[in-house]
Design a protein around this motif. Structure first.
Motif, PDB file in Angstrom:
ATOM      1  N   TRP A  69       0.751  -0.972  -0.031  1.00 38.73           N
ATOM      2  CA  TRP A  69      -0.056  -0.263  -0.169  1.00 38.73           C
ATOM      3  C   TRP A  69       0.713   1.560  -0.167  1.00 38.73           C
ATOM      4  O   TRP A  69       1.481   1.701   0.982  1.00 38.73           O
ATOM      5  N   ARG A  90      -6.047  -5.615   3.530  1.00 36.47           N
ATOM      6  CA  ARG A  90      -6.138  -6.056   2.324  1.00 36.47           C
ATOM      7  C   ARG A  90      -7.998  -5.533   2.153  1.00 36.47           C
ATOM      8  O   ARG A  90      -8.820  -5.044   0.790  1.00 36.47           O
ATOM      9  N   LYS A 122      -7.622  -1.111   1.907  1.00 37.17           N
ATOM     10  CA  LYS A 122      -7.593  -0.844   0.737  1.00 37.17           C
ATOM     11  C   LYS A 122      -8.673  -1.545  -0.581  1.00 37.17           C
ATOM     12  O   LYS A 122      -8.391  -0.709  -0.858  1.00 37.17           O
ATOM     13  N   GLU A 123      -8.901  -2.286  -0.705  1.00 33.09           N
ATOM     14  CA  GLU A 123      -9.608  -2.760  -1.632  1.00 33.09           C
ATOM     15  C   GLU A 123     -11.479  -2.732  -1.237  1.00 33.09           C
ATOM     16  O   GLU A 123     -11.630  -3.129  -2.251  1.00 33.09           O
ATOM     17  N   LYS A 142      -2.996   4.327   7.499  1.00 24.37           N
ATOM     18  CA  LYS A 142      -2.908   3.439   6.441  1.00 24.37           C
ATOM     19  C   LYS A 142      -2.348   1.652   7.321  1.00 24.37           C
ATOM     20  O   LYS A 142      -2.977   0.980   6.477  1.00 24.37           O
TER      21      LYS A 142
END
Length: 720
Positions: free
Chosen positions: A437, A469, A472-473, A497
């Protein structure tokens, strides 16, 4: 006749005169500039010639160069120190003297007196009325140059460094009495360079704003003296049953010896050690010149004796937190002399303290862990036990409520809760593979990757890449921060993050509060330590059930069922196996381990209680590869096994089979026990207690009796 406006008709001599005037002006400007430059050069040459007289050569030049560099670094260091100290001065804003202007008697959940906090300053004994030998004993032991320094004793600090260097360890402190007062009033006992810098600047501030007599009076009133007492006056009453003005020299020396190590030298705990310490204080009186050997010989021959009191434990870390809560709630009423009914259960408090201490004694050296903290919350939000550290007398810093530590994987519950609210289920599959990331690439434990896994497998095995994940996604960072806040985390969460895997610091109390949502059917846990506050006239000033709003839902029923299904799998099949309770009592929970093994957590819950446990070190040094599934999980088991004895078990919401059948006991041939250096100790038995309904009936009856017969403040104040 000539026309003066016509230049052709002007006389021929006027034009040259005008040119000559302009030439003279130009010449004056040129000469002035040249003369100024020439004069400046002369002045610079004079300065240079004069400066050469001070030019050092040889060894003198080395000295001056070093002095100049030292001054430069000193100025830069001063600027940095001032920048660090600025937050400390914010604590001096407002009426800081009267922040503790309360006299509070605390009762446990059953109405027993468990301690006192606060002081009415008008009732404290002025310094002028204290025995002269008591004041001298304090100064001779704590700060002999108290009336000569400006808050920081440079000579005393140098002397302490010399003595410690000769002894090869810390045998003498360099803090002045003013610095100790600054720490007691404005700061905590956390050991850090930043705290020491703040302490030094606040000491100078105190010296600039208070007289020496005021500083000494505040110090004698607000220092912890052991036995749950604060201040010399309370300690004299507790240990000797008399006013501070009536203590003799031997008793005064014993009191003066308590300021640095109140638990170690408390006469109610270790009378021989207290008498030996008092003898050292008498020697300090002689060495400082305050008294002669002849004046102290009688006190040496006739050491002080203390009042015989029944051994009673005071939950001091809990009381400090509850006292802060009292001050927060005090805006609702004008009274300052109060009786506070708390939620603490002293049998559970003792069990939690014993579990933490036994774990540290048995495994602390092996795992290089010196501190721990724990919070136990009953379903409904009542805090039943709080352990803020190993030894309150050694350090009053509450690691359960004030220490900010990274929670590691125990923070992942907020990420997975967001996932469940967004339509995912424990059976949802996602790829466990290396992920980046930006410039950050998180790794799993031992760099192992499983490929396609379910969310149930991911949380059970504490896989790091999956929550990253997910964030982030699928839904980003902000929903995770909002979910943590909804769960009851009061510490601000960083907008970073890296937070899905637990890099944003929280407190032990934060985590216990958040995990309490799961047994509370997805509702706010409404964590609280104060049930009721009354005045000495019996008037109810605050009641939690009456004055606090009802709980709000923070997790939907479906998401709650999914989360509880996943969390009960962690102790059964995942990283928290050592936390499983006896007799098949079902629990859910999550381990947490931070980078370099600095922090180790286990937070878990049953249908009855939620318990958070943390182990680590105050100086942030790493433990010896300790994970949350080791010592924290084992300590959790000790506390929760004790707490679940003799109570009605409640189911965990959303779980279809909350009480799995126990394995039938079979009689087998007796096998020889494996050799062991340690005898097997049976688990402690929890004393029989009243049911919740019986407790409520007695509480209501007691309330009616108090309303009929108001309490005598003097009797309540001396009951402890």
């Amino acid at each position: 006749m000539q026309d003066p406006t016509n230049p052709e008709e002007q006389p021929e001599g006027r034009k040259p005169r005008k040119r000559h005037l302009l030439l003279r002006i130009d010449s004056w400007i040129d000469s002035t500039v040249w003369n100024a430059g020439f004069r400046a050069a002369e002045i610079w040459e004079d300065i240079t010639i004069f400066s050469r007289r001070f030019r050092a050569r040889g060894w003198k030049r080395i000295v001056f160069e070093l002095a100049g560099e030292a001054m430069t670094l000193g100025v830069a260091g001063t600027v940095v120190m001032l920048a660090l100290a600025m937050p400390a001065f914010e604590a001096t804003q407002g009426d800081w003297r009267n922040r503790g202007n309360f006299a509070v008697t605390f009762l446990d959940r059953y109405g027993n007196v468990i301690g006192h906090r606060g002081i009415i300053h008008e009732d404290s004994v002025p310094v002028d009325q204290l025995p002269d030998y008591f004041v001298k004993a304090v100064l001779a032991t704590e700060d002999r140059r108290f009336f000569d320094h400006f808050g920081i004793d440079v000579f005393g600090l140098f002397r302490a460094l010399t003595v410690n260097a000769q002894a090869g360890g810390v045998v003498q402190g360099g803090s002045t009495l003013t610095q100790q007062l600054a720490k007691n009033v404005f700061l905590t006992n956390e050991r850090s360079i930043e705290r020491k810098i703040k302490e030094a600047f606040l000491a100078i501030w105190l010296e600039a704003n208070l007289s020496k007599k005021e500083i000494l009076s505040l110090y004698l009133d607000r220092t912890y003296m052991g036995g749950g007492t604060f201040g010399a006056a309370a300690a004299a009453q507790y240990y000797f049953g008399k006013s501070i003005t009536d203590v003799n020299l031997a008793e005064a020396a014993m009191l003066a010896g308590l300021f640095k190590a109140p638990t170690k030298y408390a006469p109610s705990v270790n009378l021989p050690a207290a008498r030996a310490r008092a003898n050292d204080v008498l020697s300090n009186l002689v060495q400082s010149g305050f008294m002669t050997e002849g004046q102290v010989i009688a006190a040496r021959r006739n050491p002080a004796s203390v009042v015989d009191r029944a051994q009673s434990e005071s939950p001091d870390f809990f009381l400090d937190w509850a006292f802060d809560e009292v001050q927060r709630l005090s805006s609702r009423f004008p009274q300052r002399t109060l009786i506070v009914h708390t939620t603490v259960d002293m049998s559970l408090q003792k069990a939690a303290e014993d579990a933490v201490e036994s774990s540290l004694m048995q495994y602390g050296e092996q795992y290089h862990a010196k501190q721990a903290a724990s919070v136990l919350i009953e379903n409904g939000g009542a805090v039943r036990a709080m352990v803020g550290g190993r030894d309150y007398g050694e350090s009053q810093f509450n690691r359960a409520t004030k220490a900010l530590r990274q929670p590691g994987s125990s923070f992942k519950i907020y990420t997975y809760s967001v996932a469940m609210e967004n339509g995912m289920t424990p059976a949802t599959t996602i790829i466990d593979a290396p992920i980046s990331w930006g410039n950050w690439s998180p790794h799993n434990f031992e760099n192992r990757y499983e490929g396609k896994v379910t969310l149930l497998q991911a949380i059970t095995q504490s896989i790091n890449t999956i929550p990253v994940r997910l964030a982030k996604e699928h839904f980003g960072i902000q929903p995770i921060r909002e979910m943590a806040k909804r769960f009851g985390v009061e510490t601000p969460i960083r907008n970073d993050k890296t937070i899905p895997i637990g890099t944003s610091e929280v407190t032990v109390l934060d985590q216990a509060t958040a995990y309490s949502v799961f047994p509370a059917d997805g509702m706010q846990s409404r964590r609280h330590g104060i049930q009721q506050i009354t005045g000495y006239d019996g008037k109810v000033l605050y009641d939690f059930d009456r004055d606090e709003p009802p709980p709000q839902r923070v997790l939907s029923e479906k998401a709650l069922s999914y989360m509880n299904t996943m969390l009960i799998n962690v102790p059964q099949n995942g990283t928290g196996r050592k936390a499983q309770l006896d007799h098949g009592i079902l629990i859910g929970g999550k381990t947490g381990t931070t980078s370099a093994y600095r922090d180790a957590w286990f937070i878990g819950f049953s249908g009855n209680y939620t318990c958070a446990v943390w182990f680590g070190n105050d100086d942030y040094t790493s433990t010896n590869n300790m994970t949350g599934g080791m010592l924290p999980a084992m300590t959790f088991k000790k506390i929760m096994d004790y707490a679940h004895q003799g109570i009605v078990l409640k189911p965990i919401p959303g779980i279809e089979n909350p009480f799995p059948p126990q394995k039938p006991q079979t009689v087998a041939a007796k096998k020889p026990a494996p050799p062991s250096d340690q005898p097997v100790q049976p688990p402690p038995l929890r004393p029989r207690t009243l049911s919740a309904d019986s407790t409520k009936i007695l509480h209501d009856l007691g309330q009616k009796l108090r309303e009929a017969t108001p309490l005598n403040p003097q009797k309540v104040a001396t009951a402890g």
